[in-house]
Design an enzyme around this catalytic site. Structure first.
Site, PDB file in Angstrom:
ATOM      1  N   ASN A  93      45.410  39.316  35.651  1.00  0.00           N
ATOM      2  CA  ASN A  93      44.562  38.135  35.874  1.00  0.00           C
ATOM      3  C   ASN A  93      44.830  37.190  34.713  1.00  0.00           C
ATOM      4  O   ASN A  93      44.519  37.511  33.558  1.00  0.00           O
ATOM      5  CB  ASN A  93      43.097  38.575  35.854  1.00  0.00           C
ATOM      6  N   CYS A 131      33.498  35.318  35.479  1.00  0.00           N
ATOM      7  CA  CYS A 131      34.777  35.996  35.727  1.00  0.00           C
ATOM      8  C   CYS A 131      34.919  37.130  34.725  1.00  0.00           C
ATOM      9  O   CYS A 131      34.945  36.900  33.513  1.00  0.00           O
ATOM     10  CB  CYS A 131      35.922  35.001  35.584  1.00  0.00           C
ATOM     11  N   ASN A 143      33.538  36.871  47.462  1.00  0.00           N
ATOM     12  CA  ASN A 143      34.784  37.557  47.145  1.00  0.00           C
ATOM     13  C   ASN A 143      34.830  38.868  47.930  1.00  0.00           C
ATOM     14  O   ASN A 143      33.790  39.507  48.146  1.00  0.00           O
ATOM     15  CB  ASN A 143      34.852  37.859  45.646  1.00  0.00           C
ATOM     16  N   GLU A 196      40.030  36.486  46.361  1.00  0.00           N
ATOM     17  CA  GLU A 196      39.112  35.702  45.532  1.00  0.00           C
ATOM     18  C   GLU A 196      38.851  34.331  46.133  1.00  0.00           C
ATOM     19  O   GLU A 196      39.783  33.584  46.441  1.00  0.00           O
ATOM     20  CB  GLU A 196      39.675  35.554  44.116  1.00  0.00           C
ATOM     21  N   CYS A 251      40.624  41.918  39.554  1.00  0.00           N
ATOM     22  CA  CYS A 251      39.341  41.204  39.523  1.00  0.00           C
ATOM     23  C   CYS A 251      38.330  42.061  38.783  1.00  0.00           C
ATOM     24  O   CYS A 251      38.006  43.167  39.224  1.00  0.00           O
ATOM     25  CB  CYS A 251      38.854  40.898  40.936  1.00  0.00           C
ATOM     26  N   THR A 256      34.948  41.396  37.978  1.00  0.00           N
ATOM     27  CA  THR A 256      33.643  41.515  38.634  1.00  0.00           C
ATOM     28  C   THR A 256      33.769  42.306  39.934  1.00  0.00           C
ATOM     29  O   THR A 256      32.846  43.015  40.327  1.00  0.00           O
ATOM     30  CB  THR A 256      33.038  40.129  38.918  1.00  0.00           C
TER      31      THR A 256
END
Length: 257
Positions: A13, A74, A170, A186, A196, A198
């Site tokens: 990410n 995020c 999401n 996302e 990701c 979260t």
């Protein structure tokens, strides 16, 4: 005006990080943010994050998705800004910072960046999925083989379903064939993410809630690497939630705006 930037990644990410303690960056310039995040004509990133001063915390995190929109929290972005703040010398081992959903604690130990998430009190178990908010809203759906799932097609359909309103949700597809593996669609970026944060937290809590896992310290395999989610559960809510994994600087540079 010339602005220095730093590119960080956390399990794939990636984010553009800017030290904006002097508040020179125009947070309303969504076109600039979107163009910087564009992967062919810009720097390329899943989002842009500003580090600003805060009255009571070590710093404040302001997050924008790759569409140039100021967005909700995020997880991997939070870990990346912790690594960035550590690089800037704002803390040595532990700190706390302000974000969209409130104060977060963070620490760095031997290259592993850990961050405390907000408590989760409401988990909506549905017939074929689980919906909850871990700083951003997530739907968690177990599938038989994650490798064969068309994440873009199925994720987009669920993300834009009417029940989740204008802002959508999401979507995390999970399989349990060899540990816990997830792939995430996302919202905002409107694509599959390599990882990701979260979403990983949402997955760990969802699996515990429905009895598919009894592990309160769970390893999550994402396409970009492994994350660890640890938490406590008192029978009514999930607390002391920590997201941990690697995060590092990729390169630095400057742009003119």
């Amino acid at each position: 005006m010339i602005i220095d930037f730093y590119k960080f990644q956390g399990t794939g990410n990636d984010f553009i990080l800017i030290d904006d303690r002097e508040e020179l960056f125009d947070i309303d310039d969504s076109i600039l943010i979107m163009s910087l995040c564009e992967r062919r004509f810009g720097i390329g990133a899943d989002g842009l994050i500003l580090l600003r001063t805060h009255k009571t915390s070590t710093f404040e995190m302001i997050f924008f998705n790759s569409a140039g929109e100021r967005s909700t929290f995020c997880g991997n972005g939070g870990r990346c800004i912790l690594a960035f703040a550590h690089y800037l010398g704002l803390f040595k081992v532990e700190c706390e910072f302000m974000a969209y959903d409130g104060i977060h604690e963070g620490s760095i130990d031997q290259g592993i960046v850990s961050m405390k998430m907000a408590d989760v009190e409401e988990v909506n178990v549905r017939e074929d999925s689980v919906v909850l908010d871990t700083g951003s809203p997530h739907l968690v759906k177990i599938v038989e083989n994650i490798k064969t799932v068309n994440v873009l097609k199925k994720g987009r359909k669920l993300r834009f379903s009417k029940e989740f309103g204008d802002y959508g949700i999401n979507v995390n597809f999970v399989d349990l064939l060899d540990g816990v593996s997830i792939r995430t669609y996302e919202r905002g970026d409107e694509m599959e993410s390599l990882s990701c944060g979260t979403g990983s937290v949402a997955t760990a809590i969802a699996l515990y809630e429905i009895g598919k896992s009894n592990d309160t310290n769970l390893k999550i395999k994402t396409s970009g690497g492994e994350l660890t989610v640890a938490f406590d559960y008192d029978g009514t809510k999930y607390t002391d939630i920590w997201l941990s994994g690697e995060a590092s600087m990729v390169y630095s540079g400057e742009f003119e705006c």
